[in-house]
Structure formats: structure tokens, C-alpha cells
Design an enzyme around this catalytic site. Structure first.
Site, mmCIF file in Angstrom:
data_model
loop_
_atom_site.group_PDB
_atom_site.id
_atom_site.type_symbol
_atom_site.label_atom_id
_atom_site.label_comp_id
_atom_site.label_asym_id
_atom_site.label_seq_id
_atom_site.Cartn_x
_atom_site.Cartn_y
_atom_site.Cartn_z
ATOM 1 C CG ASP A 1 -15.238 7.428 42.723
ATOM 2 O OD1 ASP A 1 -14.893 6.612 43.599
ATOM 3 O OD2 ASP A 1 -15.226 8.666 42.894
ATOM 4 C CB SER A 2 -12.450 2.352 43.494
ATOM 5 O OG SER A 2 -13.560 1.481 43.440
ATOM 6 C CG ASP B 1 -18.814 6.084 44.398
ATOM 7 O OD1 ASP B 1 -19.351 6.874 45.190
ATOM 8 O OD2 ASP B 1 -17.631 5.696 44.506
ATOM 9 C CE LYS C 1 -18.999 5.189 47.944
ATOM 10 N NZ LYS C 1 -18.141 6.388 47.856
ATOM 11 C CD GLU D 1 -15.295 10.380 47.658
ATOM 12 O OE1 GLU D 1 -14.516 11.356 47.802
ATOM 13 O OE2 GLU D 1 -15.003 9.370 46.994
ATOM 14 C CD GLU E 1 -11.695 5.148 51.623
ATOM 15 O OE1 GLU E 1 -12.742 5.428 51.034
ATOM 16 O OE2 GLU E 1 -10.625 4.873 51.042
HETATM 17 O O1 KIV Z 1 -15.082 3.985 45.016
HETATM 18 C C1 KIV Z 1 -15.108 3.090 45.863
HETATM 19 O O2 KIV Z 1 -14.882 1.897 45.563
HETATM 20 C C2 KIV Z 1 -15.411 3.451 47.236
HETATM 21 C C3 KIV Z 1 -15.198 2.407 48.292
HETATM 22 C C4 KIV Z 1 -13.757 2.254 48.542
HETATM 23 C C5 KIV Z 1 -15.967 2.694 49.518
HETATM 24 O O3 KIV Z 1 -15.770 4.550 47.498
#
Ligand code: KIV
Length: 266
Positions: free
Chosen positions: A45-46, A84, A114, A116, A183
Site C-alpha cells: 500500500d506504499s 497488502d 500482508k 499490519e 519494519e
Molecule cells: O507497503 C509496503 O510497501 C510495505 C513494505 C514497506 C514492507 O509495507
């Protein structure tokens, strides 16, 4: 080359071989990452920050994540693709979490998700895993909690915070996560977690003693220059190269040099 699965990820850890992971958000970048032989592509989600230009990951939606994950899975012939889960796609109810996690596999072709959070997300992780969806956990600096954390800051610096992160690591492993991203935590804490867990640890700003490493592709390539965290190694300055190329094109068009005969039809 066959697709990398969670079993290959476990095998790498067992053999002491490092796991490589990078983000990608579209077909051409995913092709580069896949062809380079990277084990795991994270559709992070970056993308909110490095593709959409917003200042946090919070505005990113499920539909946007599914769209980008689809572009990536078309290119990933060997890398495992992890989608994510965006903010509020799994924090509301376990039902929402399972349904949204399932959409990454069912609609976008990802092989895992993934999310958080540590101990507070253990039940959610268990529910998603029970539905047959591999989960990569993410603890330490969790950008979706930016307002709770008071900014994008290194986590686990004092004893109480270290203990909380150690408890988070134990909780996500117990809940069934197949791996965990660590992280922005001190390298000594990441080493302790790595030695304590049997699931692979993937570090970003967590020092060298993890089973694998992940970076945001746009940081590594020098395509994103709003800010560069200390843990980023920039391997090339692609933005500068691209800017130079586009300026040359402008000059060529304005000077009548492009298109030449070579780029014209007879
Ligand atoms: O969103 C993302 O790219 C991430 C990585 C930095 C691990 O969560």
C-alpha cells in the site's frame, strides 16, 4: 521456472538462504523484479505514496489494491505475489478481513496477503489463515498506525516497547502467519525476534539478522525523492536518467531533430 510458494520460503529459511522481497505496482516493474529472480513481490500500500503521490497509506482503497495486484500477477511468472491489505479492509470485523483477503486471491491472483499489527490482529490472522489464505504479518513501524505512533518513527527503542514488539512477534506466529515483516526497529531487537521465531522474518530498516529483506522498489531505483529513509539503499538514480531523456526529447522536437527519416514511414 515454477512459482515460488510458502514452502520454498520456509525451505530457504531452513537452508539459511536469504529471502528477497521487493514491491511492485504494475506490469513493467513487476516484470523487472520477477526476471531478476526476486522471491516475493509485495504489492504494497506504499503505492499510495510512491505512485499516487499522497502523504500516507491511509487513503488507499481495496479497489485500488486489487487493480494494482492484477497488473503485477500478470507479470510474475516465478515470484510469489503478496497483496497488502489496505487500511480498514481488515480492522472492522473478522468477516470483512476474510472476505477482503480472499478478494486478493480470487480476483487479483495473489498467493498471500500482508496485514499490519501484532497481538491485536492475532484473531484476524487466524481467521484469514483458517480460510486457506497465507498471511504475512507486519510489526514494528506499521504505517497504517501513523497517527497512533505520532509519525513514521523507529519503534522498540525502550525496554517496554521492545517487550511489546517481542509479544507481537510471538502472537502473529502463534496465529498462523507464515512470515513477518519487521519494519524500522533496532537491529538487536530484530536479531532477538529472528532467533525466537520459527517463521521467516523479513526486515526493512531492521538490520542484517533477518531471514530476508524488503525495500520499496521506487526507493531502490531512485524514482521517489520526496524523502528517503535511512534504511534505503539507492542503487540507481532513475528519476535523473528519465528527466535527462525527456529533456533531450523536448529539445529534439523543438529543434526539428525528431522524428528523423529513421522514425518516419516512406
Ligand atoms: O507497503 C509496503 O510497501 C510495505 C513494505 C514497506 C514492507 O509495507
Amino acid at each position: 521456472m515454477p512459482k515460488i510458494t510458502i514452502l520454498d520460503i520456509y525451505k530457504k529459511k531452513a537452508e539459511g538462504k536469504k529471502i528477497t522481497m521487493l514491491t511492485a505496482y504494475d506490469f513493467p516493474t513487476a516484470q523487472i523484479v520477477d526476471q531478476a529472480g526476486i522471491d516475493v513481490i509485495l504489492v504494497g500500500d506504499s503505492l499510495g505514496m510512491v505512485v499516487q503521490g499522497v502523504t500516507s497509506t491511509l487513503p488507499v482503497t481495496m479497489e485500488e489494491m486489487l487493480y494494482h495486484t492484477k497488473l503485477v500477477t500478470r507479470a510474475a511468472s516465478s515470484a510469489m505475489v503478496v497483496g497488502d491489505m489496505p487500511f480498514l479492509s481488515y480492522q472492522t470485523t473478522k468477516g470483512d478481513a476474510v472476505l477482503n483477503a480472499g478478494r486478493f486471491l480470487k480476483e487479483a491472483g495473489a498467493e498471500a496477503v500482508k496485514l499490519e499489527g501484532g497481538a491485536q490482529m492475532a484473531e484476524v490472522i487466524s481467521a484469514i489463515v483458517a480460510a486457506g489464505i497465507p498471511v504475512m504479518a507486519h510489526i514494528g513501524l506499521t504505517p497504517q498506525y501513523v497517527h497512533m505512533l505520532g509519525g513514521f518513527k523507529v519503534q522498540g527503542k525502550d525496554e517496554a516497547a521492545r517487550e511489546r514488539i517481542l509479544a507481537d512477534a510471538r502472537a502473529v506466529q502463534e496465529a498462523g502467519a507464515f512470515s513477518v515483516v519487521l519494519e524500522a526497529i533496532p537491529a538487536s531487537l530484530a536479531k532477538e525476534i529472528h532467533e525466537m521465531l520459527h517463521i521467516p522474518t523479513i526486515g526493512i530498516g531492521a538490520g542484517p539478522d533477518c531471514d530476508g529483506q524488503v525495500l520499496v522498489l521506487h526507493d531502490l531505483l531512485g524514482l521517489f525523492d520526496r524523502f528517503t529513509p535511512k534504511f534505503v539503499k539507492q542503487y540507481v538514480k532513475l528519476k535523473d536518467l528519465a528527466l535527462k531523456a525527456v529533456k533531450e526529447y523536448k529539445q529534439d522536437v523543438e529543434g526539428g531533430k525528431f522524428p528523423s527519416e529513421e522514425h518516419s514511414f516512406k
